[in-house]
Design a protein around this motif. Structure first.
Motif, PDB file in Angstrom:
ATOM      1  N   UNK A 196       0.839  -1.209   0.000  1.00 21.88           N
ATOM      2  CA  UNK A 196       0.000   0.000   0.000  1.00 21.88           C
ATOM      3  C   UNK A 196       0.876   1.262   0.000  1.00 21.88           C
ATOM      4  N   UNK A 197       0.353   2.330  -0.569  1.00 28.94           N
ATOM      5  CA  UNK A 197       1.115   3.570  -0.633  1.00 28.94           C
ATOM      6  C   UNK A 197       1.032   4.356   0.678  1.00 28.94           C
ATOM      7  N   UNK A 198       1.815   5.422   0.747  1.00 33.33           N
ATOM      8  CA  UNK A 198       1.962   6.189   1.985  1.00 33.33           C
ATOM      9  C   UNK A 198       0.667   6.890   2.393  1.00 33.33           C
ATOM     10  N   UNK A 199       0.581   7.174   3.695  1.00 35.12           N
ATOM     11  CA  UNK A 199      -0.502   7.981   4.262  1.00 35.12           C
ATOM     12  C   UNK A 199       0.150   9.301   4.673  1.00 35.12           C
ATOM     13  N   UNK A 200      -0.039  10.353   3.855  1.00 34.72           N
ATOM     14  CA  UNK A 200       0.779  11.560   4.049  1.00 34.72           C
ATOM     15  C   UNK A 200       0.518  12.334   5.338  1.00 34.72           C
ATOM     16  N   UNK A 201      -0.691  12.219   5.903  1.00 33.08           N
ATOM     17  CA  UNK A 201      -1.037  12.999   7.096  1.00 33.08           C
ATOM     18  C   UNK A 201      -0.426  12.310   8.324  1.00 33.08           C
ATOM     19  N   UNK A 202       0.867  12.545   8.548  1.00 32.61           N
ATOM     20  CA  UNK A 202       1.582  11.692   9.508  1.00 32.61           C
ATOM     21  C   UNK A 202       1.265  11.979  10.969  1.00 32.61           C
ATOM     22  N   UNK A 203       0.494  13.040  11.237  1.00 30.41           N
ATOM     23  CA  UNK A 203       0.069  13.271  12.634  1.00 30.41           C
ATOM     24  C   UNK A 203      -1.211  12.494  12.962  1.00 30.41           C
ATOM     25  N   UNK A 204      -1.929  12.028  11.949  1.00 32.58           N
ATOM     26  CA  UNK A 204      -3.226  11.367  12.159  1.00 32.58           C
ATOM     27  C   UNK A 204      -3.032   9.847  12.232  1.00 32.58           C
ATOM     28  N   UNK A 205      -2.668   9.363  13.427  1.00 32.69           N
ATOM     29  CA  UNK A 205      -2.361   7.935  13.558  1.00 32.69           C
ATOM     30  C   UNK A 205      -3.617   7.071  13.581  1.00 32.69           C
ATOM     31  N   UNK A 206      -4.755   7.636  14.022  1.00 35.81           N
ATOM     32  CA  UNK A 206      -6.002   6.863  13.973  1.00 35.81           C
ATOM     33  C   UNK A 206      -6.438   6.661  12.523  1.00 35.81           C
ATOM     34  N   UNK A 207      -6.297   7.749  11.746  1.00 36.47           N
ATOM     35  CA  UNK A 207      -6.625   7.639  10.322  1.00 36.47           C
ATOM     36  C   UNK A 207      -5.712   6.635   9.631  1.00 36.47           C
ATOM     37  N   UNK A 208      -4.449   6.661   9.996  1.00 36.07           N
ATOM     38  CA  UNK A 208      -3.486   5.703   9.428  1.00 36.07           C
ATOM     39  C   UNK A 208      -3.874   4.264   9.774  1.00 36.07           C
ATOM     40  N   UNK A 209      -4.248   4.047  11.035  1.00 39.78           N
ATOM     41  CA  UNK A 209      -4.599   2.679  11.452  1.00 39.78           C
ATOM     42  C   UNK A 209      -5.788   2.165  10.638  1.00 39.78           C
TER      43      UNK A 209
END
Ligand code: COA
Ligand code: MG
Length: 286
Positions: A196-209
């Motif tokens: 999978x590609x990157x999740x650019x909003x690196x402060x949003x760890x819930x969104x990343x999860x």
């Protein structure tokens, strides 16, 4: 092949960050010579990356080189191949032809220095140009160097004059859902992991999860990261839970206990051949 669950980008002109990136738990570090390094900084970045690669290897190290048609890749390869990277990330890849071209370059290099370049893996970023989209089914059977297939959602919109690849809520617009899906199936058609590609909003760890969980649900087995805080979230997302392992073991045990059965019931639900296949695949990765 090393595990490709979390792959952390580190700009090639930031040797301090390369040092920090070791020991963060990423399966792979991607030392970047492409988009995160300005043209003026590329020569110094090549040197810094080569120097880092020459140290005693404590992590799997890939290098993102510049695209095949950039006029920069010759210098990238000349600088880093003698230092023996574990793999190369190939941006702006366009299917079998790109893969064969880089494979040939690596094999040429391998002739005088076989030990260091012989096993260099290739991970294409396979959706960064309009033409690339039409070659996503062509990566199989070209070279055993192919380590996986990944994609990007930033370069393609820029290439076609689209405003963005994302809706206001962060989800992909239809064209990029297509690019992601074709990468997923292209990887599996070629028999390699879909990353999978990157999740650019690196402060949003819930969104990343949540994003990484969707990726795993869909059949991706790893993901790229841009920031240290993303690594543990990604590792957790792509590691099966105890409950999943337990369920997979139950499926396998049920079929073992009922040899010759095609379809069986487990907890009031039907399980048949695809469920058994999924269960075995999950347990193979544990
Ligand atoms: N690798 C290693 N260490 C990193 C890192 C990375 N990719 N990104 C941040 N860090 C370190 C910083 O050095 C800092 O360390 P310190 O606390 O010891 O000083 C710490 O993590 C916190 O960094 P932070 O301040 O939150 O981030 P930033 O604003 O300095 O940098 C980015 C943000 C996005 C510029 C940075 O994370 C980065 O360069 N990521 C990779 C970009 C890239 O390679 N892109 C190409 C592929 S899309
Ligand atoms: Mg890019």
């Amino acid at each position: 092949m090393p595990r490709l669950r979390s792959l952390l980008f580190v700009p090639g002109d930031r040797p301090d960050r390369m040092e920090k990136a070791l020991g963060l738990g990423a399966d792979v570090l991607i030392l970047d010579l492409e988009d995160s390094v300005s043209p003026a900084a590329k020569p110094a970045a090549r040197e810094a990356v080569a120097e880092f690669l020459c140290r005693p290897r404590t992590a799997t190290l890939y290098v993102r080189v510049n695209p095949l048609d950039s006029g920069l890749i010759d210098d990238d390869l000349a600088a880093v191949l003698p230092a023996g990277p574990d793999g190369l990330l190939l941006p702006k890849a366009e299917g079998a032809a790109s893969l064969a071209a880089l494979d040939a370059r690596l094999s040429e290099f391998a002739a005088p220095d076989a030990q260091r370049a012989g096993e260099v893996a290739i991970l294409p970023i396979a959706t960064e140009t309009p033409a690339a989209i039409f070659s996503l089914g062509s990566y199989g059977g070209v070279t055993s160097r192919l380590a996986g297939l990944t994609w990007g959602a930033e370069d393609l919109p820029a290439a076609i004059g689209a405003a963005t690849s994302r809706e206001a809520d962060g989800s992909y617009t239809a064209p990029y859902q297509l690019a992601r899906s074709l990468t997923l199936f292209g990887a599996h058609a070629a028999g390699v992991p879909a990353i999978e590609t990157v999740y650019p909003d690196f402060r949003d760890l819930d969104g990343l999860a949540a994003y990484a969980a969707r990726a795993r649900r869909d059949g991706f087995t790893g993901m790229m990261a841009i920031h240290p805080s993303q690594v543990p979230v990604i590792n957790a997302a792509f590691t099966p839970s105890e409950a999943e392992i337990d369920h997979a073991r139950q499926v396998v045990a049920l079929f073992e206990a009922n040899p010759g059965a095609g379809a069986l019931a487990l907890d009031g639900k039907m399980v048949d051949a695809p469920h058994l296949k999924s269960a075995k695949r999950l347990l193979a990765g544990v």
